[in-house]
Design an enzyme around this catalytic site. Structure first.
Site, short mmCIF file in Angstrom:
data_model
loop_
_atom_site.label_atom_id
_atom_site.label_comp_id
_atom_site.label_asym_id
_atom_site.label_seq_id
_atom_site.Cartn_x
_atom_site.Cartn_y
_atom_site.Cartn_z
N GLY B 71 91.06 92.52 63.36
CA GLY B 71 90.77 92.07 64.72
C GLY B 71 91.98 92.26 65.61
O GLY B 71 91.86 92.63 66.79
N THR B 72 93.15 92.03 65.06
CA THR B 72 94.39 92.22 65.81
C THR B 72 94.54 93.67 66.26
O THR B 72 94.88 93.94 67.42
CB THR B 72 95.60 91.78 64.95
OG1 THR B 72 95.64 90.36 64.90
CG2 THR B 72 96.92 92.31 65.50
N THR B 237 93.12 107.68 57.20
CA THR B 237 92.07 107.70 56.18
C THR B 237 91.30 106.38 56.23
O THR B 237 91.88 105.31 56.25
CB THR B 237 92.69 107.89 54.78
OG1 THR B 237 93.36 109.15 54.76
CG2 THR B 237 91.62 107.87 53.69
N CYS B 325 97.35 82.92 62.63
CA CYS B 325 98.34 83.93 62.99
C CYS B 325 99.59 83.31 63.57
O CYS B 325 100.64 83.93 63.61
CB CYS B 325 97.77 84.91 64.00
SG CYS B 325 96.54 85.99 63.28
#
Lengths: 395, 395
Positions: B71-72, B237, B325
């Site tokens: 999400g960051t 990748t 976080c």
């Protein structure tokens, strides 16, 4: 049908031991390493242990290891983050012409932000001349990036010599070790570099995790802002299972490196010797000796690599034509072009990436199925017809 | 001892069904999706199937879904990538004061690159007034970002109303849906937004994968340069196992959403009602009704949240104090401060994030173990002694 995976340059499979250590982290050990409770503590300790394992693989301090999500992210972070952090000293950046696109295109992005870029040439074997690095340096040069080895043609670069020059000139030096770390010995102190990228899926670790190592004291600007993970240098909830897997892969690579190299090298050499003996107009690309132990790369004249890939695949053999990241771009490899290979010849590039599971029988199988494929394609090739009739157009 | 995980806001566990679909991709299906052979094809098809599953969850087109690593990363990509791509139109960016640090700090980075930033205030319940958005817009405003819900205090924002205003003014609108996607209905067309972030580990999918959805036709500059993955918008990748897991988690979230909300809401409401009844000087934070179904957040007066976390952990209960976080930054939450809560009171924040595994007994256990913890801590609190003696210092 026999199934032969020879595309380990694109990605390696997971070792069973690596998978095994990851599984609990997809199950009961699911905490967020930033959380201040038992669930978080267990996850954080696992991440810290993996950090030590990776640090040991490259002879670094654990606190210098920054986990990322891929080799590509590590390279973007290095090129953009190091350049932006040093820009008060100057805005000139030097990278080799055969870097992976994650380095090259990051450098192009810097150009858009007002930086100047010098591309270092390479010789016909893909080697960067350290004296070219010296000549490229200016008063405002702040960053040099040269890969430790090129994954497409296998050539290993003289990183120590280049590092000597950048150090004398007080310029930050990054090396992309995605093709080398975990495959051949990589020691950041011996190399003398300031920053180094690696990726888990290149040495039997998981996808979704990479590392940027940055020497203590070297400033870097974060690419991902947010929380205080990775010492405030790379935000985002840690990908704990992948990090744990990378740690195990690093540990195993270090323990078994000599044996792995001894396994891969004869397979590579057998193909490098036998394929040109079996098929006319096949040229080995890259350096004959200073090359990755698992890399056998060629250019096959008068044919497009894509067609060979398809027909080899129909025989159960997986190979690539240039790097996986660019395979869908369907352009001649910038690496081969920089080595002075013609666009036509570069179209016929073929890359065999040997791995731990491969055997001599795999090489023999390729030597059996490839010649008729090449024959068949050449019969349909206008270039080959012209060459047969006129003797012109060959290399 | 009873173990009660109530930190689903930090990360959710994997559902067994999600883990199950991931396992083959840690084993025999290990190809690189960019590779042009069977190994690559199988991996690519799996990624494409997951892309459709995620697209369906948010009512989007599959080709608009860009896989990231968190999400960051999605938020960094959105804020920096959208602003840099629109900068020829202007350099003014508007974000709310209660955004996650991955949005806020990305906006701060834009400031360093010459952009101007307006922070939108919120009311005492954490709500952004759409009229404040309207007032903030200037001729050179190019981007607005307001989260769909705040993970710390649970408040759900009036995204549709804000989108109406940005649309009228031809300004790109991004919403961080990390706390909402997979938890409550999220439909990009109904919301009317131009870009939306989500993360796998917020709804029983894996860590290491997120999504940035960008509406077709909206320009964005890549954050990660390199190969041509994700339509050339995000190189690297693909993390195939995690992407496949995210797809399954999205499918399951869509199928079971109403049932999940019905399970979570009464647990949340029980704690929101009972905790202030059991403990004096406890204030619910966030909106009383428009809040995430699993979010119960409080400020406990005269105590530091950290101490409560530690003692709750010693009783087997995992909770957090603000976002994961930032938990290690040990600062008062910027979200609570923006809501007008004093620094002192904000220090006592406590966030319970309910998940699918939780039961009424878990709530009762918290109601049993927390009051004595609060009592014990208050007995050691100088602030509380002062309040008892003077009646001053309470809220």
């Amino acid at each position: 049908m026999r199934k032969v995976y020879l595309d380990n340059a694109a990605t390696t499979p997971l070792l069973p031991e690596v998978r095994q250590v990851m599984l609990p982290f997809l199950d009961e050990i699911f905490g967020n390493p930033s959380s201040l409770h038992d669930w978080g503590d267990t996850a954080r300790e696992a991440v810290d242990a993996a950090r030590v394992q990776v640090a040991q693989l490259i002879g670094a301090g654990a606190e210098e290891v920054i986990f990322t999500a891929s080799g590509t992210e590590s390279n973007n972070f290095a090129i953009k983050g190091l350049a932006l952090a040093q820009q008060s000293k100057g805005k000139h950046v030097v990278v080799s012409a055969i870097e992976h696109f994650s380095v090259l295109h990051s450098a192009r992005t810097l150009e858009k932000l007002g930086f100047e870029l010098t591309l270092l040439p390479v010789d016909k074997q893909g080697v960067v001349d350290p004296e070219e690095v010296r000549r490229s340096l200016r008063k405002d040069t702040i960053l040099v990036s040269v890969m430790q080895a090129n994954g497409e043609v296998g050539t290993i670069e003289p990183i120590e010599e280049i590092a000597q020059i950048t150090r004398e000139n007080n310029v930050v030096f990054h090396t992309d070790a995605v093709a080398t770390a975990g495959t051949i010995p990589v020691n950041v102190k011996e190399l003398g570099v300031d920053a180094l990228s690696l990726a888990g899926n290149q040495f039997y670790g998981p996808k979704g995790v990479g590392v940027l190592w940055v020497r203590k004291g070297v400033r870097i600007m974060p690419l991902l802002d947010g929380g205080v993970q990775e010492g405030g240098r790379r935000a985002g909830t840690e990908n704990v299972p992948a990090i744990v897997g990378l740690g195990k892969a690093a540990e195993m690579a270090m323990a078994n490196m000599a044996g792995r190299v001894a396994h891969l090298t004869p397979l590579r050499d057998r193909l490098l010797t036998e394929l040109p003996a079996k098929i006319d107009h096949v040229v080995v690309s890259g350096h004959p000796r200073n090359r990755l132990p698992g890399n056998a790369s060629f250019c096959v004249e008068f044919i497009e690599g894509e067609s060979m890939l398809m027909l080899l695949n129909s025989q159960g053999v997986a190979v690539s034509s240039g790097s996986a990241c660019t395979s869908r771009a369907l352009k001649a490899s910038h690496v081969l072009i920089a080595m002075g290979i013609s666009h036509e010849l570069a179209q016929g590039s073929l890359l065999f990436g040997f791995g731990l599971d491969n055997t001599t029988e795999d090489v023999d199988y390729v030597l059996e199925v490839l010649p008729p494929i090449v024959d068949r394609l050449r019969q349909m090739s206008p270039l080959y017809s012209k060459f047969i009739k006129t003797g012109k157009g060959g290399s």
